[in-house]
Scaffold this active site. Structure first.
Site: not given
Ligand code: NAD
Ligand code: ZN
Length: 257
Positions: A108, A123, A131, A152, A217, A219
């Site tokens: 993001d 990521h 493309c 593209c 976290n 959780e």
């Molecule tokens: P996940 O969704 O698997 O886990 C999110 C974690 O954040 C959980 O353990 C949850 O308990 C914790 N959490 C929730 N609210 C919180 C808060 N306010 N403060 C702190 N922790 C909090 O996320 P992940 O492990 O990053 O895996 C998801 C994949 O998807 C990543 O590889 C990422 O690239 C992608 N993703 C990115 C975005 C983004 O860019 N914002 C959003 C969603 C998913």
């Molecule tokens: Zn192309």
């Protein structure tokens, strides 16, 4: 590692102040307070879109228009989001020399928007399209409008330059992230469920290289009670905000001998 009793946030701030070479690993949880849903959990994207159907390279190659249903939602939500107090707090900790780099799984761009300078994007980032046929790249804002499927110049459908399941991690990001993990004094892991490989290896690499692992976290995760030394249970903005305040406390600054 000596962790002592008392307030665990203060204790973590003390260790950060003492070692002064922390690296941060972030996941979707840090951006939840910016209004971007995480992927897992009842409010997460996966509750709506099956990742195997919508988030693999294979799915994109088979039916890019279908995958863009999910991507459209993600690009729109991220486009409207602003950095929250946790992103800004990490930038402050970098400015004051406590944190030296952020490795993020997020796509993001909110760490950079919040002021962090050394950000390793594990990521990729949604602000670029690529493309998969001729490898031409475009800024997302030049090719994408809400509801459209970006094309593209060669006529094929563009993919956001992010890592879908089944794609390799950009090699430079992986090299840099592993080097940071091997050489940091503290790894602060924020808002990741640590289930996505190979990002989930970073805490273990840091730990095996002698770093203290602090987890923020609300959780428990696979890391808690296993790789994690100190679990700070709470939202990212609340806990980082307190660490920033504690890190200004001169009694935490341990003189180097
Ligand atoms: P996940 O969704 O698997 O886990 C999110 C974690 O954040 C959980 O353990 C949850 O308990 C914790 N959490 C929730 N609210 C919180 C808060 N306010 N403060 C702190 N922790 C909090 O996320 P992940 O492990 O990053 O895996 C998801 C994949 O998807 C990543 O590889 C990422 O690239 C992608 N993703 C990115 C975005 C983004 O860019 N914002 C959003 C969603 C998913
Ligand atoms: Zn192309």
């Amino acid at each position: 590692m000596r962790t002592g009793g008392g307030d665990p946030i203060r204790e973590a701030a003390r260790i950060l102040a003492e070692r002064r070479n922390a690296v941060v690993l972030t996941g979707a949880g840090i951006s939840v307070e910016s209004g971007i849903p995480s992927f897992r959990g009842s409010q997460g994207m996966w509750a709506k879109y099956d990742p195997m159907e919508y988030a693999t390279l294979h799915a994109f190659m088979q039916s890019p228009r279908k995958v863009w249903e999910m991507l459209t939602e993600m690009v729109s939500v991220c486009g409207f989001a602003s950095p929250n107090a946790a992103h800004k707090g990490l930038a402050t900790l970098e400015e004051t020399g406590v944190v030296r780099a952020v490795i993020t799984q997020n796509v993001d761009g909110l760490h950079q928007a919040g002021g962090s300078r050394r950000v390793i994007e594990f990521h990729g980032n949604l602000d670029e399209l690529i493309c998969v046929y001729c490898w031409k790249r475009y800024p997302t804002r030049d090719r994408w409008t809400p509801g459209s499927v970006p094309l593209c110049d060669c006529g094929e459908i563009l993919k956001p330059n992010v890592v879908l399941f089944g794609e390799p991690i950009p090699w430079l990001a992986q090299e840099q992230a592993e080097e940071e993990a091997r050489t940091c004094g503290v790894l602060v892991v924020i808002g990741t469920s640590a289930q996505v490989s190979p990002a989930c290896d970073i805490p273990r690499i840091a730990k095996e290289s002698g770093a203290a692992v602090v987890e923020i976290n609300p959780e428990e995760t696979f890391l808690t009670g296993n790789v994690t030394d100190i679990h700070l249970r709470g939202s990212a903005s609340e806990v980082i905000g307190k660490i920033v305040i504690f890190s200004r406390d001169p009694t935490l600054q341990i003189p180097r001998g």
